[in-house]
Design a protein around this motif. Structure first.
Motif, mmCIF file in Angstrom:
data_model
loop_
_atom_site.group_PDB
_atom_site.id
_atom_site.type_symbol
_atom_site.label_atom_id
_atom_site.label_comp_id
_atom_site.label_asym_id
_atom_site.label_seq_id
_atom_site.Cartn_x
_atom_site.Cartn_y
_atom_site.Cartn_z
ATOM 1 N N VAL B 130 0.848 -1.194 0.000
ATOM 2 C CA VAL B 130 0.000 0.000 0.000
ATOM 3 C C VAL B 130 0.880 1.239 0.000
ATOM 4 O O VAL B 130 1.907 1.282 0.673
ATOM 5 N N ALA B 131 0.458 2.218 -0.762
ATOM 6 C CA ALA B 131 1.047 3.552 -0.631
ATOM 7 C C ALA B 131 -0.059 4.477 -0.186
ATOM 8 O O ALA B 131 -1.194 4.364 -0.666
ATOM 9 N N MET B 132 0.261 5.349 0.745
ATOM 10 C CA MET B 132 -0.794 6.217 1.270
ATOM 11 C C MET B 132 -0.299 7.651 1.197
ATOM 12 O O MET B 132 0.751 7.986 1.735
ATOM 13 N N ILE B 133 -1.055 8.486 0.539
ATOM 14 C CA ILE B 133 -0.665 9.886 0.396
ATOM 15 C C ILE B 133 -1.700 10.743 1.084
ATOM 16 O O ILE B 133 -2.904 10.515 0.950
ATOM 17 N N TYR B 134 -1.200 11.708 1.809
ATOM 18 C CA TYR B 134 -2.097 12.690 2.397
ATOM 19 C C TYR B 134 -2.047 13.919 1.517
ATOM 20 O O TYR B 134 -0.966 14.365 1.112
ATOM 21 N N ALA B 135 -3.212 14.472 1.243
ATOM 22 C CA ALA B 135 -3.274 15.587 0.301
ATOM 23 C C ALA B 135 -2.453 16.762 0.796
ATOM 24 O O ALA B 135 -1.865 17.491 0.010
ATOM 25 N N SER B 136 -2.382 16.935 2.103
ATOM 26 C CA SER B 136 -1.674 18.106 2.611
ATOM 27 C C SER B 136 -0.165 17.945 2.482
ATOM 28 O O SER B 136 0.565 18.907 2.656
ATOM 29 N N ASP B 137 0.301 16.735 2.213
ATOM 30 C CA ASP B 137 1.742 16.548 2.088
ATOM 31 C C ASP B 137 2.294 17.260 0.866
ATOM 32 O O ASP B 137 3.459 17.666 0.848
ATOM 33 N N GLY B 138 1.440 17.377 -0.136
ATOM 34 C CA GLY B 138 1.881 18.068 -1.340
ATOM 35 C C GLY B 138 3.088 17.378 -1.943
ATOM 36 O O GLY B 138 3.106 16.168 -2.169
ATOM 37 N N SER B 150 2.442 -0.739 8.049
ATOM 38 C CA SER B 150 3.379 0.338 8.354
ATOM 39 C C SER B 150 2.712 1.704 8.255
ATOM 40 O O SER B 150 3.263 2.695 8.705
ATOM 41 N N TRP B 151 1.527 1.757 7.651
ATOM 42 C CA TRP B 151 0.865 3.052 7.532
ATOM 43 C C TRP B 151 -0.039 3.341 8.718
ATOM 44 O O TRP B 151 -0.539 4.447 8.861
ATOM 45 N N ASN B 152 -0.250 2.346 9.538
ATOM 46 C CA ASN B 152 -1.239 2.513 10.607
ATOM 47 C C ASN B 152 -0.859 3.617 11.584
ATOM 48 O O ASN B 152 -1.696 4.397 12.001
ATOM 49 N N SER B 153 0.432 3.673 11.936
ATOM 50 C CA SER B 153 0.822 4.646 12.956
ATOM 51 C C SER B 153 0.625 6.061 12.430
ATOM 52 O O SER B 153 0.132 6.937 13.139
ATOM 53 N N ARG B 154 0.966 6.259 11.169
ATOM 54 C CA ARG B 154 0.784 7.589 10.613
ATOM 55 C C ARG B 154 -0.705 7.950 10.592
ATOM 56 O O ARG B 154 -1.098 9.071 10.908
#
Lengths: 305, 943
Positions: B130-138, B150-154
């Motif tokens: 899985v790759a997970m991007i947050y829109a605010s990361d830009g 590994s994405w759970n903590s974020r």
């Protein structure tokens, strides 16, 4: 699972029954059976026959007639005047009482309210009666097992015989046939066999001149019918089964029938001049024994030819 | 298989329901097993049995019960789920999750997060990268596929960003990874944000097999600007526009600095209307308190913060002559300050020359300066003032003799004629002039023109071409009464009359107050904001001009709550291209210092927001909605229900078989109660104690009773009770005191005030009472109660001995929170030794332990001279180790419960006497020691 109300109790050991019977018998006085018709027997007993005969009790002095045994002369009386007197004793005869307890499987029934099974109670009562009678000098017999015994240990001997033979050797009819006429019979049973057969047996006995007392031993459950809900009833003798969805619904009907049966038996007894005693196994055994005592001893001492 | 919100995980098992008719048929045929009874008179029953039809079938309700049971089990095996999660995405291949965490997402954040968690969980179960991007990361977004867990903590740490997001960077990232992901899940926000078309293009080109787009069902409302008009504080409410907007209502609430709600207004957005205005019609004084406006229904960062610009103004007053202070009630400043005080904060510099006063006032960040009849100011003061006005200050000047005498021509709106004119006087021609009109463009526009305001003197303006435009109020003859001109960002306003009643009666009228209020409202606090900016000059940011940033004071988080800024928040630029730009690094909030801050809001004007819809995403994508409720597994409930039915069935079968007839009515009742008790959880013990307290208190207050502390150790408590019973009996026999039955008290709950003495045996098993409980004990002791501690361990050392037993340690633990006075063994002449009996020792069950009491404060010399120690009060604490209660304890027949050690009957008598002395001591206090004075007193009385 539900606990059953009634169960079939095991047979009691005859010696055990005897011990209990003795304990009961010790409670009541010696029994003299009223005997209106006493068998013509030479066996000495305590029933005065109001006639000359062999016995212990003084009956009369009468003048000596020749040919009589010199030994019978009462010399003390003869010395008072010139005549020679013979001392006569009253003829005292023992009565024969047949005691019998039903051994059919239905008698083994014991419900939760009863302290003992019907059979146990019947044997205790029978042996207690035998003990009491024997103490009173009567001849006691158990039809089919022993001939009438005139001895103080008659009950013991009956019990010994019963324990040797074990219950249910000859059938009921054979046992009744073994009773000699002109005797007393005390029958302990639940009388649950087909009523007509029972009445026929009684009639047969009565015709042979036997006077009797029926002690009907009833388990309280048979009287009160405490069953509820879906119940399957099993006859211990025939092993036939009948099921009721709601046992309580037949209670009144059953009670009526059961009562009618008792009454029919009682009426027949009255007709024959017999006695009918109802005894429940939740009552103390001595109660039945006292009732028996009263019935058997009523009018004791009266003499009828 | 789905029916509304209900779905089945194994729907095939529902085919088992087809078996129900067969089960029904079987159940109908199989009657319940009867109870078997041996019954000799069965023959009689046979006669009856011919007549009665025996039911060969089960009763219908039993069949129904069993059918239901079977049905429940079948349904349970089919694993029904209420609100089942959506059809999971493809189970193989890699997954890209784009998580929009823009400002709109605070509204339904939990649902979004839950959806993302489910996606991650599913991917984890299927082993998908899985790759997970947050829109605010830009641009910082990381588009590398990793293990799902590994994405759970974020994700669990993620919070909504209180700013709009820009999807341009994201879009380019996605187009870079074209073909890498087989599935793309987009957790979209409610509005179309910048870069949405690019994202659409990127998605179309991504080559993903499936695209799932989660769209919120509800769009949040946003506050997009606030304005403080003279009448009301009005805020603009906007919603993301979309075709087919229905009417929507909402409530906006204004809060003060401390977060208290000041007022709420309802607003209505009509169908098809994207924005509306909500107005807080409040008195100015209250409006000034407003620090924040939010929408009740909305949990987003789109709230409005108000800073000094919307606040109560700070007004500086400066008078002309020194003589003013001699008649303060007649001075012009008095009229002005009276008029201003209700709605503005008035600052009057005390003493000092004008220059100094002006400097100080400007430093105090006033928004308005009132100069009453000041003609010429020192040059530097003039410069300061005009500089301040240029920056936005409002200068209000009143005319007067000094101004009429001459002005510097700089700080006046119009050129003035030298000398005033007077009207209506004895030496003048004209009559007093009335105020007739307010200028169209003036702030006074909506003030009704008063009838009774007359002007007798004024300063006149030089006729000028601009004069008409600069006149805000004029007299009958057209001469200006108030003139104003803008200088830079500020204003200079001149009243052509004095602020006192010398030249006109204007200061006496209500109009004067209204005019000043409008003027102050017009003045803006940008001056103050400027001040804040300049005050933050010291902050140095790498690459940013130092003087142009403001440090964050408080920021709005993604849920519209003011919080302290995190370390991520950067100072807000106030100039340059990034000035007042709201971003993730500079979220909306308050910037500056506590005294002077600038509010930075997410939106300051109508944005023209558009709601995100299916058309903003590739046509092939699947539109889903966020899960509002967590899925509920029904299986356990169904199984539990089936079990309950099974139990019912068992009971029914037992009942039909007549088994329950064995229960007596009492047993039935008991079992019912037991069942009810099992089902209904109650707290009978608590109810009982609370109910009994009142009556027991009443009982205890009527009679003196000995009391012991319940330790919770049954053995110890029994001995205590018996002991005090024995002592009670002894006391009643030997003394005039007849105590009631002893009481065991629970020190945590029972009222202690009724008991003169608490006997407290120490048990090792006893828990140390909490501090709150010990505080009760402390209060009890301080208010006159005594506690007799008994460590009962004389044999194993005892209190004060050389060895330390467990009881002593426990006692120490108990007393550690108490204020324990210094102790001593009972001295020879202590009152305790002669309170009732003359005693030298204080034995209990054991002989040798000492009785410790509070050390008397008396010095030894005087103490030794007296037969009994004086000393007021009763020792609030007594400690023994002799196990007193064990010696006192008697059985019901009066015989002692326990032998004394050593077995000396005398010792028990002494133990009782000790008890009597202790009770007498606690009840009578120092009475006995006072008795020694009786002979002397009698002697003094002459007897």
């Amino acid at each position: 699972m539900a606990i059953n109300i009634g169960s079939a109790a095991p047979h009691d050991a005859a010696q055990d029954v005897l011990a209990r019977a003795r304990a009961r018998a010790a409670l009541i006085p010696d029994l003299l059976v009223q005997a209106r018709q006493i068998a013509n027997t030479v066996t000495s007993g305590w029933h005065g026959r109001k006639r000359r005969g062999s016995g212990d009790a003084f009956w009369q002095f009468r003048p000596y007639s020749s040919g009589e045994s010199m030994a019978r002369i009462d010399w003390r009386r003869s010395a008072r005047d010139d005549s020679v007197y013979i001392r006569d004793q009253e003829w005292e005869a023992a009565h024969t009482v047949w005691v019998w307890a039903d051994e059919s499987p239905s008698m083994l029934y014991q419900s939760e309210n009863a302290t003992v099974s019907k059979q146990s109670r019947a044997f205790v009562l029978a042996l207690a009666l035998a003990e009491t009678l024997a103490r009173g000098g009567e001849r006691v017999g158990w039809p089919g097992e022993t001939n009438p015994i005139a001895h103080r240990n008659a009950a013991e001997r009956i019990a010994a015989q019963l324990s040797v033979v074990g219950p249910s050797a000859p059938n009921t009819r054979q046992r009744f046939d073994a009773m000699r006429s002109r005797s007393q019979a005390v029958l302990f049973s639940d009388f649950l066999a087909p009523i007509d057969e029972t009445l026929e047996d009684i009639a047969g006995l009565a015709q042979r001149g036997i006077r009797g007392t029926l002690v009907q031993i009833i388990d309280p459950a048979e009287e009160t019918f405490p069953f509820l809900g879906r119940t399957e009833f099993r006859d211990p003798e025939t092993a036939r089964k009948i099921t009721f969805g709601r046992a309580e619904s037949v209670k009144s009907e059953y009670a009526t029938l059961f009562q009618a049966r008792k009454e029919r038996l009682a009426r027949r007894c009255v007709k024959f001049g017999w006695h009918h005693i109802v005894h429940h196994t939740d009552q103390p055994a001595s109660r039945a024994l006292v009732a028996l005592h009263l019935r058997l001893s009523e009018g004791a001492g009266e003499l009828t030819a | 298989m789905t029916f509304g919100a209900l779905s089945f995980a194994s729907p095939l098992l529902l085919a088992g329901l087809l078996a129900l008719p067969i089960i029904w048929w079987l159940l109908r045929l199989t009657p319940p097993r009867p109870r078997e009874e041996v019954f000799p008179p069965t023959r009689i029953l046979e006669e009856i049995g011919k007549k009665e039809e025996t039911p060969a079938k089960s009763p219908w309700w039993l069949t129904l019960l069993r059918l239901l049971m079977a049905a429940f089990v079948i349904f349970a095996l089919a694993e029904p789920v209420w609100n089942a999660p959506d059809q999971p995405l493809r189970r193989e291949g890699s997954l890209l999750i784009l998580f929009d965490d823009g400002w709109t997402t605070g509204q339904d954040w939990e649902e979004r997060k839950g959806t993302a968690e489910r996606l991650l969980t599913n991917a984890e179960q299927n082993g998908q990268p899985v790759a997970m991007i947050y829109a605010s990361d830009g641009a910082k977004a990381d588009v590398t596929a990793q293990r799902a867990e590994s994405w759970n903590s974020r994700l669990s740490a993620a919070v909504p960003t209180p700013a709009s997001v820009d999807l341009n960077e994201i879009a380019s990232k996605i187009s870079d990874t074209a073909g890498q992901f087989t599935s793309i899940a987009i957790l979209s926000g409610a509005v179309v944000t910048a870069g949405a078309p690019e994202l659409k293009t990127a998605l179309e080109a991504s080559g993903a097999d499936e695209i799932a787009v989660y769209l919120p069902t509800n769009a949040p409302l946003a506050l997009v600007g606030v304005e403080n008009t003279p009448d009301a504080l009005s805020v603009n409410v906007e919603r993301p526009a979309w075709t087919g907007m229905g009417p929507r209502i909402g409530t906006a609430t204004a809060y003060d600095e401390k977060g208290r709600s000041l007022a709420s207004v309802a607003f209505t957005l009509n169908a098809g209307e994207p924005s509306t205005v909500a107005q807080f019609k409040l008195p100015v004084e209250l409006r000034n308190e407003i620090a924040r406006v939010g929408i009740d229904e909305s949990k987003t960062a789109a709230i409005q913060l108000l800073d000094e610009r919307f606040r109560r103004r700070r007004v500086g007053l400066l008078g002309g002559g020194n003589a003013d202070s001699q008649q303060p009630l007649l001075s012009p400043l008095y009229y002005i300050s009276r008029a201003l005080k209700p709605f503005a904060e008035v600052r009057e510099p005390d003493g000092g020359d004008n220059l100094e006063a002006i400097k100080r006032l400007i430093n105090e960040r006033i928004s308005t300066m009132v100069l009453a009849d000041i003609g010429v100011l020192p040059g530097e003061a003039t410069r300061e003032l005009s500089d301040w006005v240029e920056r936005g200050g409002m200068l209000i000047r009143f005319a007067g003799p000094r101004l009429a005498a001459g002005d510097d021509g700089q700080l006046v709106p119009v050129e003035l004629r030298r000398g005033g004119r007077s009207l209506g006087g004895t030496l003048t021609w004209g009559e007093a002039q009335r105020l007739t009109s307010f200028g169209e463009s003036s702030p006074f526009n909506d003030i009704p023109v008063p009838e009774d305001v007359t002007v007798t003197r004024q300063v006149l303006a030089q006729p000028d071409i601009d004069l008409e435009a600069r006149t805000w109020a004029s007299l009958e003859d057209g001469t200006p009464l108030v003139t104003a001109s803008q200088r830079g960002k500020g204003w200079i306003v001149l009243f052509h009359v004095t602020a006192d009643t010398g030249w006109s009666n204007l200061p006496l009228s209500g109009t004067f107050v209204d005019m000043l209020r409008r003027l102050v409202a017009v003045s803006n606090n940008s001056v103050a904001a400027d001040q804040a900016r300049s005050s933050s000059a010291g902050v140095v940011e790498n690459g940013v001009e130092p003087a142009e940033t403001l440090p964050p004071l408080q920021v709005v988080d993604g849920f519209g709550v003011l919080t302290n800024p995190s370390s991520e928040v950067r100072p807000l630029a106030t100039s340059g291209p990034d000035a007042f730009v709201v971003s993730r690094k500079t979220p909306p909030g308050l910037y500056g210092s506590q005294e002077a801050f600038v509010a930075s809001n997410l939106f300051n004007e109508i944005q023209g927001l558009e709601r995100a819809g299916a058309e903003d995403f590739p046509a092939a994508s699947r539109m889903l909605s966020y899960m509002e409720k967590a899925p509920t597994l029904i299986k356990p409930w169904l199984l539990a229900l089936a079990l309950i039915l099974l139990a019912l069935d068992c009971i029914a079968v037992l009942w039909m078989a007549g088994a329950l007839r064995f229960l007596t009515p009492a047993a039935k009742l008991a079992s019912l109660i037991l069942a009810a008790w099992l089902i209904i959880p109650t707290h009978p013990s608590i109810a009982q104690t609370s109910g009994a307290t009142g009556t027991s208190d009443f009982k205890y207050s009527l009679r003196t009773r000995l009391a012991y502390v319940k330790t919770g150790d049954t053995r110890v408590d029994t001995i205590s009770r018996k002991g005090l019973q024995g002592l009670t009996r002894f006391i009643a026999e030997r003394t005039s005191l007849e105590p009631g039955d002893p009481v065991g008290v629970d020190i945590a709950t029972d009222e202690l005030a009724f008991f003169p003495l608490l006997y407290w045996p120490i048990s090792i098993d006893q828990p140390v009472p909490s501090e709150a409980v010990m505080a009760r004990i402390d209060a009890f002791m301080k208010k006159g109660g005594s506690v007799l501690f008994d460590t009962r361990d004389q044999l194993s050392g005892g209190f004060g001995g050389t060895r330390t037993s467990g009881e002593v340690l426990k006692l120490r633990a108990i007393l550690s929170t108490l204020d324990v006075p210094p102790l001593e063994p009972v001295p020879e002449n202590h009152v305790l030794t002669r309170a009732f009996y003359l005693l030298g020792i204080f034995p209990g069950r054991y002989l040798d332990g000492k009785l410790w009491v509070e050390a008397s404060q008396l010095d030894e010399e005087s103490a030794s001279q007296r037969p009994a120690r004086p000393g007021d009060g009763v020792s609030s604490i007594m400690i023994t180790s002799n196990d007193m209660a064990a010696a006192w304890a008697v059985e019901a027949d009066g015989s002692p419960s326990l032998p004394v050690v050593p077995p000396n009957p005398r010792q028990r008598v002494y133990a009782y006497r000790t008890g009597v002395n202790i009770i007498m001591y606690t009840l009578t206090g120092n009475y006995k020691s006072d008795q020694v004075h009786v002979p002397a007193l009698l002697e003094r009385l002459g007897q």
